[in-house]
Design a protein around this motif. Structure first.
Motif, short mmCIF file in Angstrom:
data_model
loop_
_atom_site.label_atom_id
_atom_site.label_comp_id
_atom_site.label_asym_id
_atom_site.label_seq_id
_atom_site.Cartn_x
_atom_site.Cartn_y
_atom_site.Cartn_z
N TYR A 1 -8.95 2.18 -19.54
CA TYR A 1 -8.92 2.63 -18.25
C TYR A 1 -9.94 1.96 -17.36
N TYR B 1 4.68 7.51 -1.80
CA TYR B 1 3.97 7.22 -3.00
C TYR B 1 4.59 6.80 -4.03
N LYS C 1 -3.77 5.87 -0.13
CA LYS C 1 -4.07 4.38 -0.59
C LYS C 1 -5.25 3.82 -0.88
N GLN C 2 -6.18 4.69 -0.48
CA GLN C 2 -7.55 4.31 -1.10
C GLN C 2 -7.96 4.97 -2.20
N ARG C 3 -6.86 5.91 -2.89
CA ARG C 3 -7.05 6.56 -4.19
C ARG C 3 -8.07 7.87 -4.07
N GLN D 1 -8.05 10.66 -12.82
CA GLN D 1 -9.57 10.29 -12.71
C GLN D 1 -10.10 9.76 -14.13
N LEU E 1 1.78 2.82 -12.98
CA LEU E 1 0.89 2.38 -12.01
C LEU E 1 0.48 3.57 -11.27
N SER F 1 0.82 -1.09 0.08
CA SER F 1 0.25 0.19 0.05
C SER F 1 0.76 1.20 -0.07
N VAL G 1 -2.27 5.82 -13.48
CA VAL G 1 -3.44 5.09 -13.67
C VAL G 1 -4.24 5.20 -12.18
N ASN G 2 -3.60 5.26 -11.16
CA ASN G 2 -4.24 5.09 -10.05
C ASN G 2 -4.42 6.63 -9.43
N TYR H 1 -0.32 7.52 -4.38
CA TYR H 1 0.14 7.59 -5.93
C TYR H 1 -0.04 9.27 -6.14
#
Length: 269
Positions: free
Chosen positions: A266, A243, A201-203, A255, A248, A176, A251-252, A179
């Motif tokens: 996506y 982060y 970590k939960q975007r 939006q 990756l 975790s 992407v994370n 990003y």
């Protein structure tokens, strides 16, 4: 480089790397824009971005096919002597040919603008030093549809590998972090310009800020066993504020994607 004229830096900074010199070239030129307070004309901005797209195409296609591809497509236990692009060609000459053509396409875009494929001379403080010749433009446009097809073929191969290797995906490099990515005003991925979007970590968004304010939000941690730096989000500290960036991270932290085909992929991912 201390003491050198600032306008020399775009050609010096890009020598950091022979694989992604364009990214360093453009980042340095954009820093020079800031130094002289220049508003880069829209045509020059578009040409810079076009060169960067050539860089992304050649660099990512090389990683997916020539560097990472042999491990995935031939297998981690494959003989190292042929676990490379030559072995990939022996196993699947058609796919390998497409991979080489895709990378060549990206390099041709760079060369059409910067006179050479590696370490180009193109971006200058305030803009660029040349236009895109109509003949070169037409050559690029004439290959676009075919190259999109090659990209889609590559995506299909990776999807097939992922479907067959779920157990490995569930345990490889799974940890975790937050990003970080550059995004446009709508929060969609932008590879050339925009704000920095940092998520947890939960975007969930932690910050969205101008890159010029980077040091207000980001600090660097050091360890005695490496020369690498460990950037982290100041408000969470180290290591909680660590982060990831790169594909990756993009992407994370994004939006969405700014183009229809990319957006469709996506959503599936």
């Amino acid at each position: 480089c201390e003491g050198r004229m600032f306008f020399e830096m775009p050609l010096i900074t890009e020598r950091i790397c022979g694989i992604c010199p364009v990214s360093h070239h453009l980042a340095s030129a954009k820093a020079c824009d800031e130094i002289i307070g220049a508003q880069v004309p829209r045509p020059a901005t578009l040409l810079r971005e076009l060169m960067h797209m050539g860089q992304v195409i050649q660099s990512h296609s090389m990683h997916v096919f020539e560097l990472g591809g042999p491990d995935l497509l031939l297998g981690f236990d494959h003989d190292p002597a042929t676990r490379n692009v030559a072995g990939l060609y022996m196993a699947n000459p058609e796919l390998t040919g497409k991979a080489i053509a895709l990378r060549k396409f990206g390099q041709e875009i760079i060369a059409a603008l910067g006179s050479r494929r590696v370490h180009p001379n193109f971006a200058v403080p305030g803009g660029v030093n040349a236009t895109l010749a109509p003949a070169s433009r037409d050559v690029i446009l004439g290959q676009v549809d075919q190259m999109i097809g090659y990209v889609q073929d590559g995506i299909a191969v990776i999807k097939s590998w992922m479907a067959a290797n779920q157990a490995d995906l569930a345990k490889f490099a799974v940890f975790s972090t937050g990003y970080l990515s550059t995004v446009d005003k709508n929060g969609a991925l932008n590879l050339y310009d925009g704000e920095l979007r940092l998520v947890d970590k939960q975007r969930q968004q932690l910050e969205k800020f101008d890159g010029r304010k980077y040091l207000d939000y980001i600090a660097e941690h050091t360890e005695p066993w490496t020369y690498l730096k460990f950037p982290y989000y100041k408000k969470l500290g180290y290591p909680d504020g660590v982060y990831r960036v790169g594909p990756l991270g993009r992407v994370n932290a994004s939006q969405g994607m700014a183009t229809p085909l990319a957006q469709a992929e996506y959503e599936q991912f």
